[in-house]
Scaffold this active site. Structure first.
Site, PDB file in Angstrom:
ATOM      1  N   ASP A 261       0.835  -1.210   0.000  1.00  0.00           N
ATOM      2  CA  ASP A 261       0.000   0.000   0.000  1.00  0.00           C
ATOM      3  C   ASP A 261       0.866   1.255   0.000  1.00  0.00           C
ATOM      4  O   ASP A 261       2.078   1.189   0.188  1.00  0.00           O
ATOM      5  CB  ASP A 261      -0.968  -0.003   1.192  1.00  0.00           C
TER       6      ASP A 261
ATOM      7  N   ASN B 191      -7.491  -2.565  14.263  1.00  0.00           N
ATOM      8  CA  ASN B 191      -8.902  -2.861  13.971  1.00  0.00           C
ATOM      9  C   ASN B 191      -9.050  -4.093  13.075  1.00  0.00           C
ATOM     10  O   ASN B 191     -10.128  -4.336  12.535  1.00  0.00           O
ATOM     11  CB  ASN B 191      -9.593  -1.648  13.333  1.00  0.00           C
TER      12      ASN B 191
ATOM     13  N   HIS C 272      -7.349  -4.634  10.256  1.00  0.00           N
ATOM     14  CA  HIS C 272      -7.094  -4.439   8.822  1.00  0.00           C
ATOM     15  C   HIS C 272      -5.802  -5.123   8.387  1.00  0.00           C
ATOM     16  O   HIS C 272      -4.886  -5.329   9.183  1.00  0.00           O
ATOM     17  CB  HIS C 272      -7.121  -2.956   8.418  1.00  0.00           C
TER      18      HIS C 272
ATOM     19  N   GLU D 154      -9.666  -1.651   5.315  1.00  0.00           N
ATOM     20  CA  GLU D 154     -10.314  -1.346   6.584  1.00  0.00           C
ATOM     21  C   GLU D 154     -11.551  -2.242   6.780  1.00  0.00           C
ATOM     22  O   GLU D 154     -12.049  -2.835   5.821  1.00  0.00           O
ATOM     23  CB  GLU D 154     -10.746   0.123   6.597  1.00  0.00           C
TER      24      GLU D 154
END
Ligand code: GLP
Length: 254
Positions: free
Chosen positions: A66, A135, A137, A142
């Site tokens: 990313d 979280n 991810h 996400e």
């Protein structure tokens, strides 16, 4: 999913370095999927040490997961800069074999499509290195990302921006957008090697390994991947119900 729980962060990191180094040493023209984040910094230190001890990355092709959108070229917090400073500048990798999404393209959606096509042309990725977000991810997929997603532009969640703001001078400099490999893109790698360390990863690790497959925790998609290895320190493994079983599997040599 093969789960390895090591006594501490150094031992878990060493395990990951050994896995990557062994692949690069034993196969020509390896395609590596690379990750960023604080967890990976000592992994790159270990790979640089392996290079100084004789390991060559000259035939290795890399694809990073990313990149932030909107940071100028050469911005110190761009993942391209992270990778140059922490790894590429210290090894013998061929710069033409290094690939990251282009986060400063005027048309990031088109840049994402180009990146997906590039992976398809050079792939499959032999080994995808992954971290895990607080979280759940993976890369910048996400919660609620499609489990069938491909490389695309994603809006970061406030909690992800807050976590990553520790790398920026001012929290409001943290980008809102990223280009990230999709979950389906990641699942096409031949092998996945995920490293998670510390108590604040214990909950997402437990979800990822033992929770139901759900877009609410993108890491759970790895349950469908046939060759995923999760390497943890003790702190990151504290939420696992079946930790004893994972230790027994390792001892069995299976
Ligand atoms: C970022 C990256 C992820 C990484 C995550 C965890 O959001 N896009 O690829 O896994 O951070 O980072 P850290 O290792 O700093 O906890």
């Amino acid at each position: 999913m093969h789960v390895s729980i090591r006594p501490d962060a150094a031992a878990a990191t060493k395990e990951v370095v050994i896995q990557i180094a062994a692949l690069v040493a034993n196969r020509a023209n390896v395609v590596l999927g690379l990750a960023t984040g604080g967890t990976m910094e000592p992994v790159y230190d270990g790979l640089i040490a392996a290079h100084r001890a004789g390991l060559s990355f000259a035939g290795t092709t890399t694809f990073n997961l990313d990149e932030y959108v909107g940071l100028g070229a050469g911005h110190p917090n761009a993942y391209r800069s992270y990778m140059q400073a922490r790894f590429f500048d210290h090894v013998d990798i061929d710069p033409t074999r290094i690939h990251l999404p282009d986060g400063h393209d005027a048309d990031p959606a088109a840049a994402a499509l180009r990146y997906e096509a590039l992976i398809a042309r050079h792939g499959p990725i032999d080994l995808q290195l992954l971290g895990l977000g607080r979280n759940g991810h993976i890369a910048f997929n996400e919660p609620t990302s499609s489990l069938g997603s491909r490389t695309r532009v994603k809006l970061l969640m406030p909690g992800t921006r807050a976590a990553n703001s520790r790398f920026f001078d001012h929290p409001d400099q943290t980008p809102r957008l990223s280009i990230t490999m999709g979950i389906a893109t990641i699942l096409e790698a031949r092998k996945v090697l995920l490293l998670a360390l510390g108590a604040d990863k214990a909950e997402p690790v437990a979800q990822m390994v033992e929770g139901p497959i759900s877009a609410l925790c993108p890491g759970t998609a790895l349950q469908m991947h046939p060759a995923t290895r999760v390497v943890l320190d003790m702190a990151a493994g504290t939420g696992l119900i079946h930790a004893e079983y994972y230790r027994a599997v390792e001892e069995s040599g299976l």
